[in-house]
Design a protein around this motif. Structure first.
Motif, short mmCIF file in Angstrom:
data_model
loop_
_atom_site.label_atom_id
_atom_site.label_comp_id
_atom_site.label_asym_id
_atom_site.label_seq_id
_atom_site.Cartn_x
_atom_site.Cartn_y
_atom_site.Cartn_z
N THR A 78 80.91 56.46 -15.72
CA THR A 78 80.89 55.56 -15.84
C THR A 78 80.61 54.49 -15.54
OG1 THR A 78 83.69 56.70 -15.89
CG2 THR A 78 83.00 54.36 -14.73
N LYS A 79 79.55 54.90 -14.58
CA LYS A 79 79.14 53.92 -13.81
C LYS A 79 77.20 53.61 -13.48
CE LYS A 79 80.08 54.67 -8.47
NZ LYS A 79 79.65 52.95 -8.14
N ALA A 80 76.97 55.13 -14.79
CA ALA A 80 75.46 54.75 -15.39
C ALA A 80 76.31 53.57 -16.56
CB ALA A 80 74.91 55.90 -16.36
N LYS A 81 77.11 53.93 -17.29
CA LYS A 81 77.98 52.78 -17.94
C LYS A 81 78.07 51.99 -18.38
CE LYS A 81 81.09 51.97 -21.76
NZ LYS A 81 81.32 51.16 -22.32
N ARG A 82 78.57 51.23 -16.63
CA ARG A 82 78.43 50.13 -16.46
C ARG A 82 77.45 49.01 -15.71
NH1 ARG A 82 83.28 50.15 -12.02
NH2 ARG A 82 82.84 48.41 -11.40
N ALA A 83 76.21 50.65 -15.59
CA ALA A 83 74.90 49.96 -15.11
C ALA A 83 74.48 48.90 -16.49
CB ALA A 83 74.02 50.11 -14.24
N VAL A 84 74.31 49.51 -18.04
CA VAL A 84 73.96 49.66 -18.68
C VAL A 84 74.88 48.40 -19.03
CG1 VAL A 84 73.59 50.01 -21.22
CG2 VAL A 84 72.56 51.74 -19.10
N ASP A 85 75.79 48.58 -19.47
CA ASP A 85 76.73 47.48 -19.58
C ASP A 85 76.20 45.75 -18.99
OD1 ASP A 85 78.12 49.10 -21.78
OD2 ASP A 85 80.01 48.67 -20.63
N MET A 86 76.06 46.60 -17.76
CA MET A 86 75.84 45.12 -16.98
C MET A 86 74.26 44.33 -16.86
SD MET A 86 75.22 44.74 -13.16
CE MET A 86 74.88 43.67 -11.77
N ALA A 87 73.16 44.99 -17.59
CA ALA A 87 72.04 44.28 -18.22
C ALA A 87 72.16 43.90 -19.88
CB ALA A 87 71.27 46.27 -17.99
N ARG A 88 72.69 45.04 -20.86
CA ARG A 88 73.15 44.27 -22.00
C ARG A 88 73.70 43.16 -21.69
NH1 ARG A 88 70.39 48.19 -21.95
NH2 ARG A 88 70.35 49.58 -23.26
N GLY A 89 75.16 42.62 -20.58
CA GLY A 89 75.43 41.41 -20.71
C GLY A 89 74.29 40.02 -20.05
N GLU A 90 72.36 40.82 -19.28
CA GLU A 90 71.91 39.71 -19.31
C GLU A 90 71.39 39.66 -20.64
OE1 GLU A 90 72.28 37.66 -16.42
OE2 GLU A 90 74.17 38.52 -16.06
N GLY A 91 70.97 40.50 -21.93
CA GLY A 91 70.45 40.65 -22.58
C GLY A 91 68.60 41.18 -22.05
N PHE A 92 69.06 42.13 -20.81
CA PHE A 92 67.87 43.31 -20.84
C PHE A 92 68.18 45.02 -21.57
CE2 PHE A 92 67.71 40.29 -16.85
CZ PHE A 92 66.74 39.94 -17.38
N PRO A 93 66.56 45.63 -21.65
CA PRO A 93 66.61 46.98 -22.39
C PRO A 93 67.60 47.81 -21.11
CG PRO A 93 64.77 46.04 -22.45
CD PRO A 93 65.85 44.89 -21.83
N LEU A 94 68.03 47.57 -19.66
CA LEU A 94 67.70 47.92 -19.00
C LEU A 94 68.22 50.02 -19.20
CD1 LEU A 94 66.68 49.34 -16.15
CD2 LEU A 94 69.41 47.84 -15.05
N LEU A 95 68.59 51.00 -18.76
CA LEU A 95 68.84 52.23 -19.29
C LEU A 95 69.11 53.02 -18.25
CD1 LEU A 95 69.76 54.19 -21.59
CD2 LEU A 95 67.86 55.01 -21.72
N PHE A 96 70.51 53.42 -18.06
CA PHE A 96 70.50 54.58 -17.21
C PHE A 96 71.07 55.50 -17.63
CE2 PHE A 96 70.57 50.87 -14.18
CZ PHE A 96 70.37 51.14 -13.23
N THR A 97 70.56 57.16 -17.35
CA THR A 97 71.27 58.17 -17.96
C THR A 97 72.03 59.35 -17.18
OG1 THR A 97 68.77 59.34 -18.21
CG2 THR A 97 69.32 58.21 -20.38
N THR A 98 72.36 60.09 -17.86
CA THR A 98 72.98 61.12 -16.67
C THR A 98 72.86 62.46 -17.60
OG1 THR A 98 75.00 61.43 -18.49
CG2 THR A 98 75.56 59.65 -16.36
N GLU A 99 72.51 63.29 -16.59
CA GLU A 99 72.08 64.79 -16.78
C GLU A 99 72.69 65.92 -15.80
OE1 GLU A 99 67.42 65.77 -15.79
OE2 GLU A 99 67.60 64.80 -17.52
N PRO A 100 73.04 67.00 -16.51
CA PRO A 100 73.69 68.10 -15.46
C PRO A 100 72.51 68.58 -14.19
CG PRO A 100 74.46 68.77 -17.41
CD PRO A 100 73.09 67.67 -17.11
N GLU A 101 73.36 68.73 -13.30
CA GLU A 101 72.08 68.76 -11.42
C GLU A 101 72.23 70.22 -11.84
OE1 GLU A 101 71.79 67.78 -7.09
OE2 GLU A 101 73.32 68.72 -7.64
N GLU A 102 70.50 70.92 -11.72
CA GLU A 102 70.79 72.80 -11.67
C GLU A 102 70.35 72.91 -10.57
OE1 GLU A 102 66.70 72.39 -13.30
OE2 GLU A 102 67.47 71.40 -15.47
#
Length: 102
Positions: A78-102
């Motif tokens: 959810t946090k990664a998606k909201r951060a990416v959506d915030m960037a897309r809303g401003e026209g930036f390609p900023l990317l946040f991803t998620t992955e399992p912690e080992e």
């Protein structure tokens, strides 16, 4: 008649609740999003103080990516998606991803 049997209460078994698996939120560097905007997103979405947000941004800039925080899967996604959506809303390609912690 007295009962010589010694009655002891059984030990109660308390089930251990497994902790949910944790997931990392990762900031991926790009060459287009302004640094001050990245810091602003980190502060807004992840509630990170400005000096720490700046260090995360610089680490991602120099190494290509950086772990921002660790949460349960649902919160991380959810946090990664909201951060990416915030960037897309401003026209930036900023990317946040998620992955399992080992």
């Amino acid at each position: 008649m007295a009962n010589d049997t010694d009655i002891k209460p059984r030990a109660k078994t308390v089930p251990k609740v497994a902790r949910p698996p944790l997931h990392k939120v990762i900031l991926v560097n790009d060459d287009f999003t302004p640094r001050d905007f990245v810091v602003r997103v980190l502060k807004a979405e992840f509630r990170i103080p400005e000096d720490q947000a700046h260090r995360i941004m610089i680490t991602a800039h120099t190494k290509g990516s950086c772990v921002v925080a660790v949460f349960t899967r649902e919160i991380a996604e959810t946090k990664a998606k909201r951060a990416v959506d915030m960037a897309r809303g401003e026209g930036f390609p900023l990317l946040f991803t998620t992955e399992p912690e080992e």
